[in-house]
Write an enzyme that holds these catalytic residues in place. Structure first.
Site, mmCIF file in Angstrom:
data_model
loop_
_atom_site.group_PDB
_atom_site.id
_atom_site.type_symbol
_atom_site.label_atom_id
_atom_site.label_comp_id
_atom_site.label_asym_id
_atom_site.label_seq_id
_atom_site.Cartn_x
_atom_site.Cartn_y
_atom_site.Cartn_z
ATOM 1 N N HIS A 1 35.590 184.370 28.988
ATOM 2 C CA HIS A 1 34.182 184.648 29.292
ATOM 3 C C HIS A 1 33.420 185.011 28.021
ATOM 4 O O HIS A 1 32.309 184.523 27.790
ATOM 5 C CB HIS A 1 34.058 185.828 30.279
ATOM 6 C CG HIS A 1 34.581 185.554 31.645
ATOM 7 N ND1 HIS A 1 35.403 186.433 32.323
ATOM 8 C CD2 HIS A 1 34.399 184.503 32.482
ATOM 9 C CE1 HIS A 1 35.684 185.938 33.511
ATOM 10 N NE2 HIS A 1 35.087 184.763 33.633
ATOM 11 N N LYS B 1 33.999 187.471 47.830
ATOM 12 C CA LYS B 1 34.552 186.334 47.101
ATOM 13 C C LYS B 1 35.970 186.039 47.580
ATOM 14 O O LYS B 1 36.818 186.919 47.656
ATOM 15 C CB LYS B 1 34.552 186.606 45.597
ATOM 16 C CG LYS B 1 35.000 185.400 44.781
ATOM 17 C CD LYS B 1 34.890 185.650 43.299
ATOM 18 C CE LYS B 1 35.306 184.418 42.529
ATOM 19 N NZ LYS B 1 35.232 184.630 41.069
ATOM 20 N N ARG C 1 36.732 174.805 32.340
ATOM 21 C CA ARG C 1 38.092 174.787 31.821
ATOM 22 C C ARG C 1 38.826 173.499 32.168
ATOM 23 O O ARG C 1 39.684 173.048 31.426
ATOM 24 C CB ARG C 1 38.888 175.967 32.380
ATOM 25 C CG ARG C 1 38.440 177.317 31.877
ATOM 26 C CD ARG C 1 39.045 178.425 32.688
ATOM 27 N NE ARG C 1 38.645 178.298 34.093
ATOM 28 C CZ ARG C 1 39.053 179.108 35.066
ATOM 29 N NH1 ARG C 1 39.876 180.096 34.803
ATOM 30 N NH2 ARG C 1 38.636 178.941 36.301
ATOM 31 N N SER D 1 40.191 185.245 35.448
ATOM 32 C CA SER D 1 40.261 186.625 35.931
ATOM 33 C C SER D 1 41.418 186.814 36.896
ATOM 34 O O SER D 1 42.098 187.848 36.876
ATOM 35 C CB SER D 1 38.941 187.010 36.610
ATOM 36 O OG SER D 1 37.876 187.022 35.684
#
Length: 197
Positions: free
Chosen positions: A49, A73, A128, A166
């Site tokens: 990030h 989420k 990515r 993450s």
């Protein structure tokens, strides 16, 4: 190019004052974009990030990091609270020596509404892999439909961070392993404290 039977003046009028059209025929402003948003949940913020934020700041003079509440989420809550995630990013940016004019703000609701609220003309997302692209393209198309004036910009991940996410960081930290090569020191410490408790 002008359509068959259309003169140059008619073509210029159809194109509008911006002189070109964007996705789905929406008019694109000829103004230079100077303020962009880098959005995400950042649960937690990783070196990947930070890399995207750093490179975005090289491209645009004003950058706001928008930290999404994302309470549901993936069908679950976030590991860290919204306030904790905002604080971790501010600390991480300082530790990495990024300019202190990078703003970090929490937000809820639609991203395009947040962009309009703070006067940002674009959204920058890191990619990515192809799976990222498919998802982000859908989001960009939706954002373009909701707010055609807001541009979407994609930044390819640096090779050394292409595997970092993450969720991977959380998984490794939850097993008691060291994540210091994936996150800044302040985030590594927060993760140790979280999973120790």
């Amino acid at each position: 190019m002008p359509r068959a039977g259309e003169d140059q003046d008619t073509w210029d009028q159809r194109r509008g004052p911006a002189g070109r059209t964007g996705r789905k025929g929406a008019r694109v402003s000829a103004d230079t974009i100077t303020h962009v948003v880098v959005p995400g949940t950042f649960d937690p913020v990783t070196l990947g990030h930070i890399d995207v934020i750093r490179r975005t700041r090289r491209l645009f003079p004003r950058v706001t990091v928008a930290v999404a509440a994302s309470a549901n989420k993936n069908g679950r809550g976030t590991t860290f609270t919204l306030d904790e995630r905002v604080e971790m990013i501010r600390e991480a940016l300082a530790l990495e020596g990024l300019p202190d004019d990078i703003d970090v703000q929490p937000f809820t609701g639609l991203l395009v509404s947040f962009c309009s609220q703070i006067g940002a003309g674009g959204v920058v997302k890191g990619l990515r892999a192809m799976t990222d692209f498919e998802y982000e393209l859908q989001q960009a198309d939706l954002n373009s439909h909701l707010s055609p004036e807001i541009e979407s910009v994609f930044v390819m991940s640096s090779p050394e961070y292409g595997y970092v996410s993450s969720s991977i960081v959380r998984e490794i930290a939850s097993m008691g392993s060291d994540v210091s090569i994936l996150v800044t020191a302040n985030v590594a410490e927060r993760l140790r404290e979280h999973y120790r408790s």
